[in-house]
Design a protein around this motif. Structure first.
Motif, PDB file in Angstrom:
ATOM      1  N   ALA A 295      -9.468   1.747   2.448  1.00 53.43           N
ATOM      2  CA  ALA A 295      -8.802   0.379   1.994  1.00 53.43           C
ATOM      3  C   ALA A 295      -9.329   0.156   0.272  1.00 53.43           C
ATOM      4  O   ALA A 295      -8.519  -0.329  -0.384  1.00 53.43           O
ATOM      5  CB  ALA A 295      -9.795  -0.608   2.680  1.00 53.43           C
ATOM      6  N   ALA A 296     -10.348   0.909  -0.240  1.00 51.66           N
ATOM      7  CA  ALA A 296     -10.617   0.644  -1.567  1.00 51.66           C
ATOM      8  C   ALA A 296      -9.584   1.528  -2.396  1.00 51.66           C
ATOM      9  O   ALA A 296      -9.572   0.935  -3.619  1.00 51.66           O
ATOM     10  CB  ALA A 296     -11.958   1.128  -1.989  1.00 51.66           C
ATOM     11  N   ALA A 297      -9.040   2.529  -1.704  1.00 47.95           N
ATOM     12  CA  ALA A 297      -8.317   3.428  -2.867  1.00 47.95           C
ATOM     13  C   ALA A 297      -6.734   2.696  -2.637  1.00 47.95           C
ATOM     14  O   ALA A 297      -5.953   2.986  -3.394  1.00 47.95           O
ATOM     15  CB  ALA A 297      -8.144   4.821  -2.052  1.00 47.95           C
ATOM     16  N   ASN A 298      -6.678   1.803  -1.709  1.00 43.30           N
ATOM     17  CA  ASN A 298      -5.209   1.145  -1.452  1.00 43.30           C
ATOM     18  C   ASN A 298      -5.564  -0.510  -1.509  1.00 43.30           C
ATOM     19  O   ASN A 298      -5.303  -1.179  -0.399  1.00 43.30           O
ATOM     20  CB  ASN A 298      -4.614   1.442  -0.264  1.00 43.30           C
ATOM     21  CG  ASN A 298      -4.370   3.138  -0.198  1.00 43.30           C
ATOM     22  OD1 ASN A 298      -3.581   3.786  -0.748  1.00 43.30           O
ATOM     23  ND2 ASN A 298      -5.168   3.777   0.288  1.00 43.30           N
ATOM     24  N   PRO A 299      -5.823  -0.966  -2.470  1.00 43.62           N
ATOM     25  CA  PRO A 299      -6.220  -2.437  -2.432  1.00 43.62           C
ATOM     26  C   PRO A 299      -4.721  -3.392  -2.371  1.00 43.62           C
ATOM     27  O   PRO A 299      -3.811  -3.123  -2.610  1.00 43.62           O
ATOM     28  CB  PRO A 299      -6.626  -2.831  -3.790  1.00 43.62           C
ATOM     29  CG  PRO A 299      -6.144  -1.663  -4.825  1.00 43.62           C
ATOM     30  CD  PRO A 299      -6.152  -0.338  -3.812  1.00 43.62           C
ATOM     31  N   GLY A 300      -5.366  -4.331  -1.106  1.00 47.68           N
ATOM     32  CA  GLY A 300      -4.113  -5.054  -0.796  1.00 47.68           C
ATOM     33  C   GLY A 300      -3.093  -4.628   0.515  1.00 47.68           C
ATOM     34  O   GLY A 300      -2.348  -5.290   0.757  1.00 47.68           O
ATOM     35  N   ALA A 301      -3.329  -3.429   0.746  1.00 40.84           N
ATOM     36  CA  ALA A 301      -2.642  -2.530   1.615  1.00 40.84           C
ATOM     37  C   ALA A 301      -2.930  -3.080   3.110  1.00 40.84           C
ATOM     38  O   ALA A 301      -4.070  -3.143   3.251  1.00 40.84           O
ATOM     39  CB  ALA A 301      -2.573  -1.039   1.477  1.00 40.84           C
ATOM     40  N   GLY A 302      -1.849  -3.357   4.083  1.00 38.63           N
ATOM     41  CA  GLY A 302      -2.454  -3.471   5.306  1.00 38.63           C
ATOM     42  C   GLY A 302      -2.371  -2.620   6.169  1.00 38.63           C
ATOM     43  O   GLY A 302      -2.250  -1.338   5.808  1.00 38.63           O
TER      44      GLY A 302
END
Length: 508
Positions: A295-302
């Motif tokens: 999640a940290a590597a892809n902020p905002g992604a669901g």
């Protein structure tokens, strides 16, 4: 605190939503009279359903239920005919159906009774309560279920996409018996598990969904990876949330403590993932550390975004929609042609009038109160600290559903049934006699092929810890049953002692 909207202003947004839901996909050419007639029936059904919600608000509960059923039947019939009619767009019906389910769940109810609706949901009011919202009281399951998650409606958090729809079908077909068993098990334990979720302001439907997928409501479930209990905590995670071994009992098997730990974990992870329920469930299944890194590597992604979804294991990809689908069915059974069994889970107690084990009680209770599958699972779930094969002394108090109190007094205190149960329970298995001395000497020169297979089996040393049982050790080995380990260690009565060294078969 929800914003109060005057009731007249509710008509406009609902009308707009109905129009949007009915707009459908673009189509070429003019619709035929047959297609237009089906669309008219769809719109009538939608209006009828909305009318049922308004009836419920006024307190006309029986009339509201009838109106809702008629509207759904009309919608389903028109939808079925649409699939057989050229030029008709089934997606229109799917959109309306999804919107009505969300309307039923309370997403669009924000009028003068909105606060009352939330209040009744929070306290878990039962049908017929005079205090609280008649809207919630008119809806199956929702009348006693928190439907908000951190201020958002549970229905608004549901993404009714392909994976969730596939999960719904799985629960309604191949896994339908599992779903029904999970529901019965949950209702029997509800008084032990639901308070923790209510206190944490988490949806009851979510608790059911997690439990249904994790263990099916079997308190003593143990996975191959060692996750244990009704909510399948790994040992280290359980310790972090207060589940330890106390007096030889693994507290992960305690439904009350497991629900408390689960509520704390879910609440913690919702904070970590900005109240994203899907990412929270993915962390619960696939590991919070790994989920945090992704999640940290892809902020905002669901969860369903390719950069997230593509890094999930197949198990986690399946787990998240399966939990959400079970939770959705818990709230909306009638909308999927599903009827939950009626379960009387009111708690009760019995005081043993004669010594008996849980296994013996199961035999003498038989199919009391119409429980065709017997009461073994329920008795174990409600008394998780007891070995079901060990006789409990006269005077011992056991937790049982209240409906069994009379059945126990009638069938298990005197008469033929407790005698039969005791006779079956105390039966001794036939054990092959030890080989004579002469035969032993002959075997010393070389074992027979069948004996050699058993004696040459690879094994490893294992030291018994608090809370261990032979069943649990056998499950962890993945390649041996209880009898294998008992024979290998010449155990009598399957008794173990803390610190005892035994041999456990190793898979090849």
């Amino acid at each position: 605190m929800p914003v109060r909207i005057p009731r007249p202003f509710l008509i406009l947004p609902l009308a707009i939503l109905a129009g949007c839901a009915s707009s459908g996909a673009p189509r070429s050419g003019k619709a035929t009279p047959e297609v237009n007639a089906l669309y008219d029936r769809m719109n009538q059904a939608s209006k009828g359903y909305e009318a049922s919600i308004d009836q419920a608000r006024r307190g006309d509960t029986p009339e509201a239920a009838l109106t809702r059923k008629q509207a759904l039947d009309q919608l389903k019939d028109a939808s079925a005919r649409c699939a057989l009619t050229a030029g008709c767009d089934p997606q229109r019906f799917a959109a309306v159906f999804d919107r009505l389910l969300r309307l039923k769940d309370g997403s669009f109810i924000e009028g003068e009774d909105a606060d009352d609706t939330e209040q009744e949901a929070e306290v878990g009011a039962q049908p017929g309560d005079a205090s609280g919202s008649v809207v919630v009281g008119a809806l199956p399951q929702a009348q006693r279920s928190v439907t908000t998650l951190k201020g958002q409606q549970f229905s608004d958090l549901m993404v009714m996409n392909g994976p969730v729809k596939a999960a719904l079908e799985m629960w309604l077909t191949q896994l339908r018996p599992n779903l029904m068993d999970a529901y019965v098990n949950y209702q029997m334990m509800r008084y032990k598990m639901w308070p923790a979720y209510k206190k944490a302001d988490l949806p009851e439907a979510l608790l059911f969904g997690i439990m249904a997928k994790e263990s099916g409501g079997k308190v003593h479930a143990v996975s191959r990876s060692g996750a244990s209990g009704p909510l399948q905590f790994m040992y280290a995670t359980g310790l972090r949330f207060g589940l330890s071994n106390a007096d030889g009992f693994d507290q992960r098997f305690d439904p009350t403590m497991a629900a408390q730990a689960n509520a704390e974990y879910i609440d913690e992870q919702l904070g970590t993932f900005n109240n994203n329920l899907e990412l929270t469930l993915a962390a619960y299944n696939g590991g919070e550390g790994r989920m945090k890194r992704i999640a940290a590597a892809n902020p905002g992604a669901g969860f369903y975004d390719p950069q997230i979804y593509g890094q999930m294991s197949a198990e986690t990809r399946d787990y998240v929609p399966m939990v959400l689908a079970a939770a959705w069915l818990f709230l909306h059974p009638d909308s999927y042609h599903l009827t939950w069994p009626k379960v009387d889970g009111e708690p009760g107690q019995i005081v043993l009038k004669r010594p008996a084990s849980l296994a013996e009680l199961t035999v003498c209770l038989g199919s009391a109160q119409g429980m065709s599958e017997g009461w073994f699972r329920t008795l174990r779930n409600l008394n998780p600290r007891l070995d079901p094969q060990v006789s409990q002394p006269m005077g011992a108090r056991l937790e049982v559903p209240k409906q069994l109190e009379k059945a126990y007094a009638t069938s298990c205190t005197d008469g033929p049934w407790p005698i039969l149960a005791s006779d079956l329970h105390n039966a001794v298995k036939i054990v092959a006699p030890a080989a004579p001395a002469a035969t032993s000497a002959a075997l010393a020169s070389g074992p027979s092929p069948s004996t050699a297979k058993s004696s040459s089996r690879a094994s490893k040393r294992y030291t018994v810890r608090r809370g261990d049982t032979l069943v649990g050790i056998a499950r962890k080995s993945n390649c041996a049953d209880v009898e294998d380990i008992a024979r290998m260690n010449e155990l009598k009565g399957h008794q173990l002692k803390v610190g005892q060294a035994i041999r456990v078969p190793v898979c090849r």
